[in-house]
Design a protein around this motif. Structure first.
Motif, PDB file in Angstrom:
ATOM      1  N   TYR A  96      42.849  37.681  37.060  1.00  0.00           N
ATOM      2  CA  TYR A  96      44.202  38.409  37.442  1.00  0.00           C
ATOM      3  C   TYR A  96      44.811  38.993  36.298  1.00  0.00           C
ATOM      4  O   TYR A  96      44.440  38.789  35.163  1.00  0.00           O
ATOM      5  CB  TYR A  96      45.071  37.363  37.927  1.00  0.00           C
ATOM      6  N   ALA A  97      45.522  39.748  36.602  1.00  0.00           N
ATOM      7  CA  ALA A  97      46.391  40.545  35.626  1.00  0.00           C
ATOM      8  C   ALA A  97      47.790  40.774  35.849  1.00  0.00           C
ATOM      9  O   ALA A  97      48.054  41.142  37.266  1.00  0.00           O
ATOM     10  CB  ALA A  97      45.822  42.163  35.253  1.00  0.00           C
ATOM     11  N   HIS A  98      48.692  40.519  35.033  1.00  0.00           N
ATOM     12  CA  HIS A  98      50.206  40.483  35.541  1.00  0.00           C
ATOM     13  C   HIS A  98      50.628  41.682  34.829  1.00  0.00           C
ATOM     14  O   HIS A  98      50.808  42.082  33.594  1.00  0.00           O
ATOM     15  CB  HIS A  98      51.016  39.183  35.224  1.00  0.00           C
ATOM     16  N   SER A  99      51.380  42.391  35.746  1.00  0.00           N
ATOM     17  CA  SER A  99      52.249  43.677  35.251  1.00  0.00           C
ATOM     18  C   SER A  99      53.765  43.485  35.882  1.00  0.00           C
ATOM     19  O   SER A  99      54.354  42.435  35.835  1.00  0.00           O
ATOM     20  CB  SER A  99      51.498  44.875  35.688  1.00  0.00           C
ATOM     21  N   ASP A 100      54.154  44.574  36.761  1.00  0.00           N
ATOM     22  CA  ASP A 100      54.991  44.382  37.705  1.00  0.00           C
ATOM     23  C   ASP A 100      54.739  43.389  38.846  1.00  0.00           C
ATOM     24  O   ASP A 100      55.663  42.868  39.330  1.00  0.00           O
ATOM     25  CB  ASP A 100      55.605  45.740  38.133  1.00  0.00           C
ATOM     26  N   VAL A 101      53.548  43.236  39.180  1.00  0.00           N
ATOM     27  CA  VAL A 101      53.046  42.387  40.237  1.00  0.00           C
ATOM     28  C   VAL A 101      51.633  41.722  39.806  1.00  0.00           C
ATOM     29  O   VAL A 101      51.211  42.285  38.687  1.00  0.00           O
ATOM     30  CB  VAL A 101      52.863  42.936  41.480  1.00  0.00           C
ATOM     31  N   MET A 102      51.416  40.770  40.373  1.00  0.00           N
ATOM     32  CA  MET A 102      50.164  40.169  40.128  1.00  0.00           C
ATOM     33  C   MET A 102      48.850  40.956  40.864  1.00  0.00           C
ATOM     34  O   MET A 102      48.848  41.238  41.728  1.00  0.00           O
ATOM     35  CB  MET A 102      49.944  38.690  40.557  1.00  0.00           C
ATOM     36  N   TYR A 103      47.734  41.416  39.955  1.00  0.00           N
ATOM     37  CA  TYR A 103      46.710  42.141  40.444  1.00  0.00           C
ATOM     38  C   TYR A 103      45.530  41.150  40.378  1.00  0.00           C
ATOM     39  O   TYR A 103      45.434  40.254  39.466  1.00  0.00           O
ATOM     40  CB  TYR A 103      46.287  43.370  39.444  1.00  0.00           C
ATOM     41  N   TRP A 104      44.686  41.139  41.327  1.00  0.00           N
ATOM     42  CA  TRP A 104      43.706  40.425  41.372  1.00  0.00           C
ATOM     43  C   TRP A 104      42.363  40.916  41.734  1.00  0.00           C
ATOM     44  O   TRP A 104      42.247  41.869  42.299  1.00  0.00           O
ATOM     45  CB  TRP A 104      43.790  39.356  42.909  1.00  0.00           C
ATOM     46  N   GLY A 105      41.173  40.405  41.162  1.00  0.00           N
ATOM     47  CA  GLY A 105      39.678  40.761  41.261  1.00  0.00           C
ATOM     48  C   GLY A 105      39.262  40.201  42.671  1.00  0.00           C
ATOM     49  O   GLY A 105      40.005  39.103  43.276  1.00  0.00           O
ATOM     50  N   ARG A 106      38.157  40.673  43.217  1.00  0.00           N
ATOM     51  CA  ARG A 106      37.638  40.264  44.157  1.00  0.00           C
ATOM     52  C   ARG A 106      36.891  38.807  44.219  1.00  0.00           C
ATOM     53  O   ARG A 106      36.644  38.087  45.282  1.00  0.00           O
ATOM     54  CB  ARG A 106      36.524  41.032  44.768  1.00  0.00           C
ATOM     55  N   GLY A 107      36.661  38.422  42.891  1.00  0.00           N
ATOM     56  CA  GLY A 107      36.276  36.942  42.796  1.00  0.00           C
ATOM     57  C   GLY A 107      34.693  36.899  42.354  1.00  0.00           C
ATOM     58  O   GLY A 107      34.011  37.849  42.802  1.00  0.00           O
ATOM     59  N   THR A 108      34.305  36.017  41.545  1.00  0.00           N
ATOM     60  CA  THR A 108      33.060  35.664  41.221  1.00  0.00           C
ATOM     61  C   THR A 108      32.648  34.112  41.448  1.00  0.00           C
ATOM     62  O   THR A 108      33.254  33.561  40.965  1.00  0.00           O
ATOM     63  CB  THR A 108      32.535  36.245  39.880  1.00  0.00           C
ATOM     64  N   ARG A 109      31.604  33.841  42.207  1.00  0.00           N
ATOM     65  CA  ARG A 109      31.450  32.458  42.362  1.00  0.00           C
ATOM     66  C   ARG A 109      30.462  31.728  41.373  1.00  0.00           C
ATOM     67  O   ARG A 109      29.742  32.402  40.788  1.00  0.00           O
ATOM     68  CB  ARG A 109      30.479  32.627  43.921  1.00  0.00           C
ATOM     69  N   VAL A 110      31.029  30.726  41.085  1.00  0.00           N
ATOM     70  CA  VAL A 110      30.370  29.797  40.075  1.00  0.00           C
ATOM     71  C   VAL A 110      29.908  28.653  40.597  1.00  0.00           C
ATOM     72  O   VAL A 110      30.789  28.004  41.400  1.00  0.00           O
ATOM     73  CB  VAL A 110      31.232  29.286  39.027  1.00  0.00           C
ATOM     74  N   THR A 111      28.479  28.231  40.746  1.00  0.00           N
ATOM     75  CA  THR A 111      27.954  27.153  41.322  1.00  0.00           C
ATOM     76  C   THR A 111      27.238  26.186  40.453  1.00  0.00           C
ATOM     77  O   THR A 111      26.237  26.559  39.682  1.00  0.00           O
ATOM     78  CB  THR A 111      27.053  27.391  42.543  1.00  0.00           C
ATOM     79  N   VAL A 112      27.751  25.072  39.933  1.00  0.00           N
ATOM     80  CA  VAL A 112      27.028  24.095  39.202  1.00  0.00           C
ATOM     81  C   VAL A 112      26.348  23.016  39.990  1.00  0.00           C
ATOM     82  O   VAL A 112      27.044  22.298  40.615  1.00  0.00           O
ATOM     83  CB  VAL A 112      28.134  23.432  38.360  1.00  0.00           C
ATOM     84  N   SER A 113      25.003  22.946  39.702  1.00  0.00           N
ATOM     85  CA  SER A 113      24.483  21.988  40.167  1.00  0.00           C
ATOM     86  C   SER A 113      24.645  20.529  39.616  1.00  0.00           C
ATOM     87  O   SER A 113      24.714  20.437  38.253  1.00  0.00           O
ATOM     88  CB  SER A 113      22.856  22.236  40.161  1.00  0.00           C
ATOM     89  N   SER A 114      24.558  19.485  40.442  1.00  0.00           N
ATOM     90  CA  SER A 114      24.773  18.088  39.899  1.00  0.00           C
ATOM     91  C   SER A 114      23.706  17.522  39.457  1.00  0.00           C
ATOM     92  O   SER A 114      22.473  17.961  39.443  1.00  0.00           O
ATOM     93  CB  SER A 114      25.268  17.210  41.027  1.00  0.00           C
TER      94      SER A 114
END
Length: 114
Positions: A96-114
């Motif tokens: 995210y980036a905060h300016s006058d409003v919050m801007y968001w990326g599309r996301g990136t998935r992190v998967t941690v194996s147990s």
């Protein structure tokens, strides 16, 4: 407007490390804070880490001691390094980036194996 592009997600074994990057474009001069949220299945969205344009950083208790957030203002980039990853870190990570409003990326998935 601000556009955010994330990279660095993937599959990692528990105990490993990962570095996520987020590049901002557009009206980047308007940005003050930048950082990362995460959304894990069945859990509420959680603020992971943040940084101000002046370099003040914050990491949440859930990742304290395993979290390093950094910012390169010249490159309009914020990075999140997570070490000693746990299965519980599995989530979609959102820049995210905060300016006058919050801007968001599309996301990136992190998967941690147990």
């Amino acid at each position: 407007q601000v556009q955010l592009r994330e990279s660095g997600g993937g599959l990692v074994q528990a105990g490993g490390s990962l570095r996520l990057s987020c590049v901002a474009s557009g009206n980047t001069d308007s940005i003050d804070d930048m950082g990362w949220y995460r959304q894990a299945p069945g859990l509420q969205r959680e603020l992971v880490a943040s940084t101000t344009s002046g370099g003040i950083t914050y990491c949440a208790d859930s990742v304290k001691g395993r979290c390093t957030i950094s910012r390169d203002n010249a490159k309009n980039t914020v990075s999140l390094e997570m070490d000693r990853l746990k299965f519980e870190d599995t989530a979609e990570y959102l820049c995210y980036a905060h300016s006058d409003v919050m801007y968001w990326g599309r996301g990136t998935r992190v998967t941690v194996s147990s």
